[in-house]
Structures are given as structure tokens and as C-alpha cells.
Design an enzyme around this catalytic site. Structure first.
Site, PDB file in Angstrom:
ATOM      1  N   GLU A   1       3.644 -77.174   5.442  1.00 34.03           N
ATOM      2  CA  GLU A   1       2.289 -77.141   6.029  1.00 34.03           C
ATOM      3  C   GLU A   1       1.377 -76.206   5.228  1.00 34.03           C
ATOM      4  O   GLU A   1       0.223 -76.529   4.955  1.00 34.03           O
ATOM      5  CB  GLU A   1       2.353 -76.648   7.484  1.00 34.03           C
ATOM      6  CG  GLU A   1       2.849 -77.678   8.492  1.00 34.03           C
ATOM      7  CD  GLU A   1       1.764 -78.684   8.862  1.00 34.03           C
ATOM      8  OE1 GLU A   1       0.636 -78.604   8.320  1.00 34.03           O
ATOM      9  OE2 GLU A   1       2.035 -79.554   9.715  1.00 34.03           O
TER      10      GLU A   1
ATOM     11  N   SER B   1      -2.243 -64.288  22.711  1.00 32.56           N
ATOM     12  CA  SER B   1      -2.519 -63.817  24.073  1.00 32.56           C
ATOM     13  C   SER B   1      -1.257 -63.462  24.849  1.00 32.56           C
ATOM     14  O   SER B   1      -1.228 -62.461  25.563  1.00 32.56           O
ATOM     15  CB  SER B   1      -3.329 -64.877  24.814  1.00 32.56           C
ATOM     16  OG  SER B   1      -2.618 -66.111  24.837  1.00 32.56           O
TER      17      SER B   1
ATOM     18  N   LYS C   1       1.143 -68.409  13.438  1.00 29.80           N
ATOM     19  CA  LYS C   1       0.837 -68.163  14.849  1.00 29.80           C
ATOM     20  C   LYS C   1       1.870 -68.813  15.735  1.00 29.80           C
ATOM     21  O   LYS C   1       2.205 -69.980  15.497  1.00 29.80           O
ATOM     22  CB  LYS C   1      -0.540 -68.777  15.116  1.00 29.80           C
ATOM     23  CG  LYS C   1      -1.037 -68.691  16.525  1.00 29.80           C
ATOM     24  CD  LYS C   1      -2.352 -69.403  16.601  1.00 29.80           C
ATOM     25  CE  LYS C   1      -2.841 -69.423  18.030  1.00 29.80           C
ATOM     26  NZ  LYS C   1      -4.070 -70.165  18.142  1.00 29.80           N
TER      27      LYS C   1
ATOM     28  N   LYS D   1       1.129 -73.324  12.856  1.00 35.55           N
ATOM     29  CA  LYS D   1       0.847 -73.012  14.252  1.00 35.55           C
ATOM     30  C   LYS D   1       1.857 -73.750  15.126  1.00 35.55           C
ATOM     31  O   LYS D   1       1.977 -74.969  15.062  1.00 35.55           O
ATOM     32  CB  LYS D   1      -0.572 -73.436  14.611  1.00 35.55           C
ATOM     33  CG  LYS D   1      -0.902 -73.211  16.087  1.00 35.55           C
ATOM     34  CD  LYS D   1      -2.363 -73.471  16.384  1.00 35.55           C
ATOM     35  CE  LYS D   1      -2.635 -73.332  17.870  1.00 35.55           C
ATOM     36  NZ  LYS D   1      -4.044 -73.573  18.191  1.00 35.55           N
TER      37      LYS D   1
ATOM     38  N   ARG E   1      -5.358 -69.890  27.268  1.00 31.65           N
ATOM     39  CA  ARG E   1      -5.882 -71.090  27.929  1.00 31.65           C
ATOM     40  C   ARG E   1      -6.552 -70.716  29.247  1.00 31.65           C
ATOM     41  O   ARG E   1      -7.485 -71.376  29.693  1.00 31.65           O
ATOM     42  CB  ARG E   1      -4.754 -72.110  28.121  1.00 31.65           C
ATOM     43  CG  ARG E   1      -4.283 -72.643  26.767  1.00 31.65           C
ATOM     44  CD  ARG E   1      -3.145 -73.642  26.872  1.00 31.65           C
ATOM     45  NE  ARG E   1      -2.612 -73.919  25.532  1.00 31.65           N
ATOM     46  CZ  ARG E   1      -1.481 -74.560  25.292  1.00 31.65           C
ATOM     47  NH1 ARG E   1      -0.759 -75.020  26.299  1.00 31.65           N
ATOM     48  NH2 ARG E   1      -1.074 -74.757  24.057  1.00 31.65           N
TER      49      ARG E   1
ATOM     50  N   TYR F   1      -5.879 -58.817  19.918  1.00 32.45           N
ATOM     51  CA  TYR F   1      -6.774 -58.374  20.997  1.00 32.45           C
ATOM     52  C   TYR F   1      -6.773 -56.855  21.127  1.00 32.45           C
ATOM     53  O   TYR F   1      -7.596 -56.295  21.832  1.00 32.45           O
ATOM     54  CB  TYR F   1      -6.363 -59.041  22.321  1.00 32.45           C
ATOM     55  CG  TYR F   1      -6.385 -60.564  22.203  1.00 32.45           C
ATOM     56  CD1 TYR F   1      -7.587 -61.252  22.292  1.00 32.45           C
ATOM     57  CD2 TYR F   1      -5.220 -61.294  21.940  1.00 32.45           C
ATOM     58  CE1 TYR F   1      -7.632 -62.628  22.141  1.00 32.45           C
ATOM     59  CE2 TYR F   1      -5.246 -62.670  21.788  1.00 32.45           C
ATOM     60  CZ  TYR F   1      -6.455 -63.331  21.893  1.00 32.45           C
ATOM     61  OH  TYR F   1      -6.493 -64.685  21.719  1.00 32.45           O
TER      62      TYR F   1
ATOM     63  N   LYS G   1       1.183 -79.859  23.595  1.00 30.32           N
ATOM     64  CA  LYS G   1       0.596 -80.063  22.263  1.00 30.32           C
ATOM     65  C   LYS G   1       1.664 -80.305  21.196  1.00 30.32           C
ATOM     66  O   LYS G   1       1.418 -80.094  20.011  1.00 30.32           O
ATOM     67  CB  LYS G   1      -0.284 -78.853  21.918  1.00 30.32           C
ATOM     68  CG  LYS G   1      -1.419 -78.633  22.920  1.00 30.32           C
ATOM     69  CD  LYS G   1      -2.428 -77.591  22.448  1.00 30.32           C
ATOM     70  CE  LYS G   1      -3.599 -77.469  23.430  1.00 30.32           C
ATOM     71  NZ  LYS G   1      -4.630 -76.514  22.962  1.00 30.32           N
TER      72      LYS G   1
HETATM   73  C1  PBG Z   1      -6.532 -73.819  20.376  1.00 31.49           C
HETATM   74  C2  PBG Z   1      -6.172 -72.400  20.210  1.00 31.49           C
HETATM   75  C3  PBG Z   1      -5.168 -71.751  20.917  1.00 31.49           C
HETATM   76  C4  PBG Z   1      -5.151 -70.442  20.506  1.00 31.49           C
HETATM   77  C5  PBG Z   1      -6.127 -70.296  19.529  1.00 31.49           C
HETATM   78  N1  PBG Z   1      -6.755 -71.527  19.359  1.00 31.49           N
HETATM   79  C6  PBG Z   1      -4.300 -72.217  22.005  1.00 31.49           C
HETATM   80  C7  PBG Z   1      -3.681 -73.530  21.953  1.00 31.49           C
HETATM   81  O1  PBG Z   1      -3.374 -74.052  20.883  1.00 31.49           O
HETATM   82  O2  PBG Z   1      -3.512 -74.085  23.035  1.00 31.49           O
HETATM   83  C8  PBG Z   1      -4.216 -69.415  21.059  1.00 31.49           C
HETATM   84  C9  PBG Z   1      -4.561 -67.992  20.860  1.00 31.49           C
HETATM   85  C10 PBG Z   1      -3.843 -67.072  21.765  1.00 31.49           C
HETATM   86  O3  PBG Z   1      -2.951 -67.457  22.550  1.00 31.49           O
HETATM   87  O4  PBG Z   1      -4.177 -65.883  21.714  1.00 31.49           O
HETATM   88  N2  PBG Z   1      -7.196 -74.439  19.364  1.00 31.49           N
END
Ligand code: PBG
Length: 349
Positions: free
Chosen positions: A257, A298, A272, A218, A228, A337, A241
Site C-alpha cells: 500500500e 481516538s 494508523k 490504515k 466516530r 490528541y 469498513k
Molecule cells: C475516517 C477517519 C477515521 C479516523 C480518521 N479518519 C475513522 C474511520 O475510518 O472510521 C479515525 C481517527 C481516530 O480514531 O482518532 N475517514
């Protein structure tokens, strides 16, 4: 045949019947593309409803569907509406939902204590959905960001995100979800060692049949922005992050990982975001051969919908092309989505 019959008075062999405007090619790849039946016959990959995981945002309330401004067409659903969505998923052949809560800001604190409440929004949604539509798989997010006042996935001490102290809470969060009936635990927090710790915690409580789908690779991505917004951490997130999510410049690290997560007990892994990281999906699948999922996040959804809503892209073609790309790269499936829309189109044929 080059045999020449001189008795007929022909001094030279007949000219071959070659049209100078036409090449003779042994390979004409276009022959396999000449008609829809031929294209279907040689097609290497196919997208079906079985490839789709539908991420759903939850919110308190009843009969509530709250639009997410940065994700046109996506809404936060109250638990009863989530149950209806699960019914739709079953009807459309979507195998599983992934649940993400927008927690009441008043319940967020530095300890993420609401994550351990057995009656929190996610647990209530799991119970309601499993009761009404048991055949749909429920995947739950393990990470503290919906529950922390600072919007980070882990506990903080000063500026630091604490690894081991966070893992202990993540195990408790995973158990809380498993007790509510979650089928698959999906840790998205990127703390070190959390998969092994969660596996051990689940097994110790008799949840050896609860699966782990880990967000193994990720990345610290700008494409999470609209998410968010959806879970209400955009305004509260302090800093970024990058001390736990991966550097977008790395791919060898993604393989390490994934290797670690598999060794620790992950049944399935997620890469991701999705399209910008197709190379990572391909390498993970090639290297490990485990069920590898892409998360079309997203921001990817927002980009496509932004262009579609401006009339700059054809919705159906762009969406299907984006999804078949994941299959081509080797993904077993995609968190997207677009899941209900695509499943509906697939059903209509
Ligand atoms: C956080 C989390 C995130 C997403 C899924 N779980 C965002 C982040 O790490 O800030 C993102 C999913 C998306 O953008 O569709 N645990």
C-alpha cells in the site's frame, strides 16, 4: 604483575585484589544510566513540539466547545474556537493541525454532496485559520464519511463501496479544500488509486505545491470508536469498513500500500492506528525512508485517559512514553490528541 620476589621469602605470588562479591565486567550498560546527565547524553531519540500534529474536531456554531464523551479533555470546536486553537498551536510550536468536521446530520446524504460545498464547515475553518494564523500548517481529511448518510468513506451501491466512483468525488473534495487554502491533503478513505488521481487533479488546477499525506496503511480498527462518536458517524454507520481498510493481521500488504501511494505521488505517509502497529511504522520507515507518521487514534487516547482518570496510570509518564515509542520506531511525527498538552509540558521544560 606476577613477578614474585622469593628473596623476601614469599613462596607464592600475592593474591589479586579481587572482591569475590564483585564481578569484573567489560560491559556495564548501567554506567550510561547512572545519572540524569548521562542518560541525556546517550539518549537516542527526543520528542519535540515539532513532532506533533494536532487533530481538531469542528462543529457549527460560535464560541462553542462541545465535550466528546468518549474522549475526556477533547472538544468539538466552532470555527472561531478552532482559530483560537490554531493560535495556541503557533504559540506552542505545534507545526500543523488536522481538521475533522462533525457535519450537521441534515446535510448528510448518499452522495456526500456537502463535501463539495465550497462554504462547508471545513472550508470555512481553513479560510479562517489561514487568515488568522498563516504559519500553522492545515491538513485536511479527504474521505466521505462525515458527509454520507451511511457513514462510509465512499459511495455505495447496495452493499458495495464503489471504488472508482468514490475516487472521482474524492478528487473534487480535495480540490475544494485546496481552493480554500489547505496546505496538505490527507486522504484517509483507502480507495485504490486515489492518491494518483488527487495528485493529477491538484496539478491540473495549479496546486502543485499542495502536499499529499496519505493514510497509506490504515487498518479496519476497533480503536476508531471514539472518533466516530466525535464526528457523529457512530450511530449511522452501516456495517464495517473491512472491504477498504486493512486487515489487522497483515503487514506485507502495508508495504505494498505504501509503495503504491509513494509511486502515485504521496509526499508523506501515515500508519494508523499507532501503538498496536509500531512494527508497521518501523518496516515502512526502514523500507522506504519517506516521512512516516503515526496516528495515535481516538481509542488509544481514550484508553490512556480512562486509566489516567481512574488513577491507574501516571498521565505525564504514560503519555510521553507512548509518544517516544513512535519516534523510536522511526516516525517523523505523530498525529495525537495529546498534542497541546504535550507541547505545553515541553515548553515548561
Ligand atoms: C475516517 C477517519 C477515521 C479516523 C480518521 N479518519 C475513522 C474511520 O475510518 O472510521 C479515525 C481517527 C481516530 O480514531 O482518532 N475517514
Amino acid at each position: 604483575m606476577n613477578r614474585v620476589n622469593f628473596e623476601d621469602g614469599m613462596a607464592f605470588p600475592p593474591r589479586p585484589n579481587v572482591n569475590p562479591n564483585k564481578l569484573s565486567l567489560a560491559q556495564r550498560p548501567r554506567r550510561n544510566r547512572k545519572a540524569e546527565w548521562a542518560r541525556r547524553l546517550v539518549r537516542e531519540h527526543e520528542l519535540t513540539a515539532s513532532d506533533l500534529i494536532w487533530p481538531i474536531f469542528l462543529v457549527e456554531g460560535e464560541g462553542l466547545r462541545e465535550p466528546v464523551a468518549s474522549m475526556p479533555g477533547v472538544e468539538r470546536l466552532s470555527v472561531d474556537e478552532a482559530v483560537r486553537a490554531a493560535g495556541l498551536a503557533a504559540e506552542l510550536g505545534i507545526p500543523a493541525l488536522a481538521l475533522f468536521p462533525n457535519i450537521d446530520p441534515a446535510l448528510r446524504d448518499v452522495e456526500a454532496s456537502e463535501a463539495l460545498n465550497e462554504a462547508n464547515l471545513v472550508c470555512r475553518a481553513i479560510r479562517a485559520v489561514k487568515r488568522a494564523v498563516p504559519q500553522v500548517g492545515i491538513i485536511t481529511d479527504v474521505a466521505l464519511d462525515p458527509y454520507t448518510s451511511h457513514g462510509h468513506d465512499g459511495l455505495m451501491e447496495g452493499e458495495e463501496i464503489l471504488n472508482d466512483a468514490t475516487v472521482a468525488v474524492l478528487v473534487a473534495q480535495a480540490l475544494n479544500q485546496a481552493r480554500a487554502g489547505a496546505d496538505v491533503i490527507a486522504p484517509s478513505d483507502m480507495m485504490d488509486g486515489r492518491v494518483g488521481a488527487i495528485r493529477a487533479g491538484l496539478d491540473a488546477e495549479g496546486f502543485e505545491n499542495v502536499s499529499i499525506m496519505s493514510y497509506a496503511a490504515k487498518y479496519a480498527s476497533a480503536f476508531y470508536g471514539p472518533f466516530r462518536d466525535a464526528i457523529g458517524t457512530k450511530a449511522t454507520l452501516v456495517g464495517d469498513k473491512r472491504t477498504y481498510q486493512m486487515d489487522p493481521a497483515n503487514s506485507e500488504e502495508a508495504l505494498r500500500e505504501v509503495a503504491a501511494d509513494i509511486e502515485e505521488g504521496a509526499d508523506m505517509v501515515i500508519v494508523k492506528p499507532g501503538l498496536p502497529y509500531l512494527d508497521v511504522i518501523f518496516r515502512v520507515k526502514e523500507t522506504f525512508g519517506v516521512p512516516t507518521f503515526a496516528y495515535q487514534v481516538s481509542g488509544e487516547y481514550a484508553m490512556l485517559m480512562g486509566a489516567v482518570n481512574n488513577g491507574w496510570l501516571d498521565a505525564d509518564r504514560a503519555i510521553f512514553e507512548s509518544l517516544i515509542a513512535f519516534k523510536r520506531a522511526g516516525a517523523a511525527g505523530v498525529l495525537t490528541y495529546f498534542a497541546p498538552l504535550v507541547a505545553k509540558k515541553l515548553k515548561e521544560g
